[in-house]
Design a protein around this motif. Structure first.
Motif, PDB file in Angstrom:
ATOM      1  N   LEU A 149      -6.840  -6.360  -0.474  1.00  0.00           N
ATOM      2  CA  LEU A 149      -5.599  -6.905   0.074  1.00  0.00           C
ATOM      3  C   LEU A 149      -5.651  -8.417   0.213  1.00  0.00           C
ATOM      4  N   PHE A 150      -6.757  -8.943   0.738  1.00  0.00           N
ATOM      5  CA  PHE A 150      -6.825 -10.370   1.065  1.00  0.00           C
ATOM      6  C   PHE A 150      -7.663 -11.167   0.070  1.00  0.00           C
ATOM      7  N   GLU A 151      -8.024 -10.552  -1.029  1.00  0.00           N
ATOM      8  CA  GLU A 151      -8.697 -11.262  -2.112  1.00  0.00           C
ATOM      9  C   GLU A 151      -9.951 -11.993  -1.631  1.00  0.00           C
ATOM     10  N   ASP A 189       0.722   2.382  -5.208  1.00  0.00           N
ATOM     11  CA  ASP A 189       1.637   1.640  -4.321  1.00  0.00           C
ATOM     12  C   ASP A 189       0.957   0.464  -3.648  1.00  0.00           C
ATOM     13  N   PHE A 190      -0.149  -0.025  -4.206  1.00  0.00           N
ATOM     14  CA  PHE A 190      -0.871  -1.116  -3.564  1.00  0.00           C
ATOM     15  C   PHE A 190      -0.009  -2.371  -3.460  1.00  0.00           C
ATOM     16  N   VAL A 191       0.762  -2.677  -4.478  1.00  0.00           N
ATOM     17  CA  VAL A 191       1.585  -3.897  -4.478  1.00  0.00           C
ATOM     18  C   VAL A 191       2.610  -3.834  -3.355  1.00  0.00           C
ATOM     19  N   LYS A 192       3.247  -2.684  -3.163  1.00  0.00           N
ATOM     20  CA  LYS A 192       4.250  -2.548  -2.108  1.00  0.00           C
ATOM     21  C   LYS A 192       3.599  -2.633  -0.724  1.00  0.00           C
ATOM     22  N   LEU A 193       2.406  -2.069  -0.564  1.00  0.00           N
ATOM     23  CA  LEU A 193       1.699  -2.164   0.704  1.00  0.00           C
ATOM     24  C   LEU A 193       1.370  -3.617   1.026  1.00  0.00           C
ATOM     25  N   ARG A 194       0.839  -4.342   0.061  1.00  0.00           N
ATOM     26  CA  ARG A 194       0.514  -5.751   0.289  1.00  0.00           C
ATOM     27  C   ARG A 194       1.777  -6.564   0.535  1.00  0.00           C
ATOM     28  N   GLN A 195       2.860  -6.211  -0.163  1.00  0.00           N
ATOM     29  CA  GLN A 195       4.117  -6.932   0.025  1.00  0.00           C
ATOM     30  C   GLN A 195       4.635  -6.767   1.452  1.00  0.00           C
ATOM     31  N   MET A 196       4.577  -5.549   1.981  1.00  0.00           N
ATOM     32  CA  MET A 196       5.059  -5.323   3.342  1.00  0.00           C
ATOM     33  C   MET A 196       4.105  -5.898   4.375  1.00  0.00           C
ATOM     34  N   LEU A 197       2.812  -5.717   4.163  1.00  0.00           N
ATOM     35  CA  LEU A 197       1.825  -6.086   5.169  1.00  0.00           C
ATOM     36  C   LEU A 197       1.593  -7.590   5.226  1.00  0.00           C
ATOM     37  N   VAL A 198       1.687  -8.279   4.115  1.00  0.00           N
ATOM     38  CA  VAL A 198       1.296  -9.686   4.061  1.00  0.00           C
ATOM     39  C   VAL A 198       2.460 -10.589   3.664  1.00  0.00           C
ATOM     40  N   ARG A 199       3.146 -10.269   2.605  1.00  0.00           N
ATOM     41  CA  ARG A 199       4.060 -11.238   2.016  1.00  0.00           C
ATOM     42  C   ARG A 199       5.440 -11.280   2.655  1.00  0.00           C
ATOM     43  N   THR A 200       5.935 -10.164   3.169  1.00  0.00           N
ATOM     44  CA  THR A 200       7.323 -10.150   3.655  1.00  0.00           C
ATOM     45  C   THR A 200       7.467  -9.761   5.117  1.00  0.00           C
ATOM     46  N   HIS A 201       6.563  -8.945   5.676  1.00  0.00           N
ATOM     47  CA  HIS A 201       6.805  -8.408   7.013  1.00  0.00           C
ATOM     48  C   HIS A 201       5.626  -8.595   7.971  1.00  0.00           C
ATOM     49  N   VAL A 242       6.694   4.857   1.411  1.00  0.00           N
ATOM     50  CA  VAL A 242       5.919   5.299   2.579  1.00  0.00           C
ATOM     51  C   VAL A 242       5.787   6.818   2.557  1.00  0.00           C
ATOM     52  N   PRO A 243       4.567   7.349   2.795  1.00  0.00           N
ATOM     53  CA  PRO A 243       3.268   6.681   2.945  1.00  0.00           C
ATOM     54  C   PRO A 243       2.746   6.172   1.606  1.00  0.00           C
ATOM     55  N   PHE A 244       2.075   5.032   1.643  1.00  0.00           N
ATOM     56  CA  PHE A 244       1.639   4.373   0.420  1.00  0.00           C
ATOM     57  C   PHE A 244       0.446   5.106  -0.187  1.00  0.00           C
ATOM     58  N   ALA A 245       0.571   5.427  -1.467  1.00  0.00           N
ATOM     59  CA  ALA A 245      -0.547   6.013  -2.208  1.00  0.00           C
ATOM     60  C   ALA A 245      -1.263   4.880  -2.930  1.00  0.00           C
ATOM     61  N   VAL A 246      -2.452   4.532  -2.482  1.00  0.00           N
ATOM     62  CA  VAL A 246      -3.112   3.311  -2.941  1.00  0.00           C
ATOM     63  C   VAL A 246      -4.455   3.640  -3.593  1.00  0.00           C
ATOM     64  N   VAL A 247      -4.878   2.674  -4.377  1.00  0.00           N
ATOM     65  CA  VAL A 247      -6.213   2.684  -4.976  1.00  0.00           C
ATOM     66  C   VAL A 247      -6.794   1.301  -4.746  1.00  0.00           C
ATOM     67  N   GLY A 248      -7.988   1.241  -4.188  1.00  0.00           N
ATOM     68  CA  GLY A 248      -8.624  -0.039  -3.909  1.00  0.00           C
ATOM     69  C   GLY A 248      -9.762  -0.317  -4.853  1.00  0.00           C
ATOM     70  N   SER A 249      -9.841  -1.593  -5.270  1.00  0.00           N
ATOM     71  CA  SER A 249     -10.946  -2.011  -6.137  1.00  0.00           C
ATOM     72  C   SER A 249     -10.986  -3.530  -6.147  1.00  0.00           C
ATOM     73  N   ASP A 250     -12.153  -4.099  -5.929  1.00  0.00           N
ATOM     74  CA  ASP A 250     -12.311  -5.551  -5.981  1.00  0.00           C
ATOM     75  C   ASP A 250     -13.143  -5.985  -7.188  1.00  0.00           C
ATOM     76  N   SER A 251     -13.250  -5.113  -8.166  1.00  0.00           N
ATOM     77  CA  SER A 251     -14.001  -5.448  -9.390  1.00  0.00           C
ATOM     78  C   SER A 251     -13.052  -5.477 -10.578  1.00  0.00           C
ATOM     79  N   LEU A 252     -13.382  -6.282 -11.572  1.00  0.00           N
ATOM     80  CA  LEU A 252     -12.566  -6.432 -12.765  1.00  0.00           C
ATOM     81  C   LEU A 252     -13.045  -5.475 -13.843  1.00  0.00           C
ATOM     82  N   VAL A 253     -12.082  -4.852 -14.508  1.00  0.00           N
ATOM     83  CA  VAL A 253     -12.379  -3.966 -15.632  1.00  0.00           C
ATOM     84  C   VAL A 253     -11.488  -4.371 -16.801  1.00  0.00           C
ATOM     85  N   SER A 254     -11.839  -3.930 -17.964  1.00  0.00           N
ATOM     86  CA  SER A 254     -11.065  -4.251 -19.175  1.00  0.00           C
ATOM     87  C   SER A 254     -10.043  -3.162 -19.429  1.00  0.00           C
ATOM     88  N   SER A 255      -8.802  -3.580 -19.589  1.00  0.00           N
ATOM     89  CA  SER A 255      -7.732  -2.638 -19.894  1.00  0.00           C
ATOM     90  C   SER A 255      -7.745  -2.305 -21.377  1.00  0.00           C
TER      91      SER A 255
END
Length: 480
Positions: free
Chosen positions: A125-127, A340-352, A302-315
């Motif tokens: 979330l917070f990079e 739904d990670f983008v929407k969670l970050r958008q609500m939690l950090v960027r907009t609300h 809501v509820p947000f279905a998320v996947v977390g990962s702080d590592s880079l992979v090749s698409s």
């Protein structure tokens, strides 16, 4: 930004063309102007009258300033358009500068069973690497018997904006065989933070208030695909009145899209059935369509279905993305089609984020503070918040004083009547006693009078007053 606004501020022409004044329009085609002392026309900013001393005065409905009859005043103030730039529209810029200077503070709590990716999601979330890799204890090692509370704080900066981020972790929640009251240490920690803020508010010097209250609680739900477990329902029931709950389905890459959709419906049905309040982005008036649509999209996830990962992979197309690589494909964290990670970050950090802080302070903390003070016996004087008219207040005080005097007068009359009745009873009793004595004395005098008359008759008839002894004895002998 503000300098350009000052230079390009529109100036409307004056009413007479000499620059001494201007006309303002009400929106219905009528113009409103008032003549200034120098002969020009000044724009009417409000619907209040101007007194000769240049102070605004409130005119009575139906009566003008000089006593002449006027039209009844409307309840809603008239909207006026400014003929030139005044400057209060620059207030948001002032607030922005002050906020950037002070910085921001945000406290987030993550709750969920071990292994659901809480630490990874926060780092994503917070990079930043807030959480270091944890040492997972071996199966035979002691894992503790209670839920622990751990806080990690870090100051992060983005484009000159500083944010002090505090993440409260709850390792051990839901990891035991017996999870009764596993929510209690978390509730105690949230209430302790409320108590600490309340204690700071009651200090004499309140210049430096430290806000450590929890502004958001991200609750991780295990991706079972069925419904909420009893521990999930009990936890949210205990905490939804003390913190902003944000339910999150962890490790959403273990479920298909249809399973996620059905699982979300079941979760929302359980939440509605048990009366649990989760955080919903607020909607305000006069918002643009883009913002409204954005909020509706966030609410729909809501509820947000998320996947977390702080590592880079090749698409597959060769891009380096944050995500997880599987034999069947790549899950991209920042791809809205994957989770739904983008929407969670958008609500939690960027907009609300500010709405989360505001709701915590204005609703959740105020409710807790009210209950706390009432439990301590502190009563609220509702008259403090009432706008009172001095004349009405004086009339009320006079009425209260008159009522008090009337009560005192009634009490004095009652006491006086009681004393009069007691005196009358005593006088009546004395009168009866005197009458009885008078009667006794009268009877005694009457008896004496009769005896004297009897003696007088005897003397006049020549009979002795007392009988002779011999005759008395003879009479006694004759009687035998």
């Amino acid at each position: 930004m503000s300098e350009g606004y000052y230079d390009n501020a529109p100036h409307s022409p004056s009413a007479n063309g000499n620059g001494n004044g201007s006309l303002s329009y009400n929106g219905d085609g009528r113009s409103s102007a008032v003549t200034s002392p120098n002969g020009g026309n000044d724009t009417l900013i409000s619907s209040r009258a101007i007194s000769p001393s240049a102070y605004p005065v409130k005119s009575e409905p139906g009566v003008g300033i000089n006593g002449s009859a006027t039209a009844p005043a409307q309840q809603q103030p008239a909207r006026k358009k400014l003929a030139s730039w005044v400057g209060f529209s620059n207030l948001p810029n002032q607030v922005h500068r002050r906020s950037v200077r002070r910085g921001f503070q945000f406290v987030a709590m993550v709750v969920g069973e071990s292994g659901l990716g809480k630490s990874t999601l926060i780092n994503t979330l917070f990079e930043t690497k807030l959480y270091q890799p944890k040492n997972i204890p071996a199966p035979g090692e002691d894992r503790g018997k209670t839920v622990q509370i751990e806080s990690i704080s870090a100051e992060i900066e983005e484009n000159g904006v500083r944010l002090k981020l505090t993440v409260v972790d709850t390792p051990g929640f839901g990891d035991f065989v017996n999870n009764d009251e596993s929510w209690k240490p978390i509730v105690d920690n949230i209430e302790a933070r409320f108590d600490a803020y309340l204690e700071q508010e009651n200090r004499v010097n309140r210049l430096k208030l430290v806000d450590n209250r929890v502004h958001a609680c991200i609750y991780f739900i295990q991706p079972t695909g069925h419904s909420l477990k009893p521990i999930d329902i009990e936890f949210m029931r205990r905490l939804h009145t003390k913190v902003n709950l944000i339910p999150v389905i962890a490790k959403a890459d273990t479920m298909t899209d249809d399973e996620i959709s059905l699982f979300k419906q079941r979760i929302l049905a359980d939440i509605a059935h048990h009366g649990i309040r989760i955080f919903q982005p607020p909607q305000y008036e006069n918002e643009d369509e883009e913002t409204i649509q954005e909020n509706e999209e966030i609410i729909s996830k809501v509820p947000f279905a998320v996947v977390g990962s702080d590592s880079l992979v090749s698409s597959p197309d060769g891009r380096q993305v944050r995500g997880r690589a599987y034999p069947w494909g790549v899950i991209e964290v920042d791809n809205e089609d994957h989770c739904d990670f983008v929407k969670l970050r958008q609500m939690l950090v960027r907009t609300h984020m500010e709405e989360l802080r505001e709701h915590t302070n204005d609703v959740l903390y105020e409710n807790y503070r009210t209950d706390k003070l009432k439990a301590m016996g502190v009563a609220q004087d509702e008259s403090v918040f009432k706008e009172t008219n001095p004349a009405a207040k004086q009339a009320e005080e006079r009425a209260m004083h008159e009522a008090k005097l009337a009560k005192m007068e009634a009490e004095m009359k009652m006491v006086f009547q009681q004393k009069v009745q007691e005196k009358e009873a005593k006088l009546k009793q004395s009168e009866e006693e005197l009458y009885l004595r008078h009667r006794e004395m009268k009877d005694a005098l009457e008896k004496q009078r009769q005896e004297l008359e009897d003696k007088k008759r005897r003397i006049e008839s020549g009979r002795p007053l007392t009988p002779e002894k011999g005759s008395q004895k003879k009479r006694f002998g004759l009687g035998k």
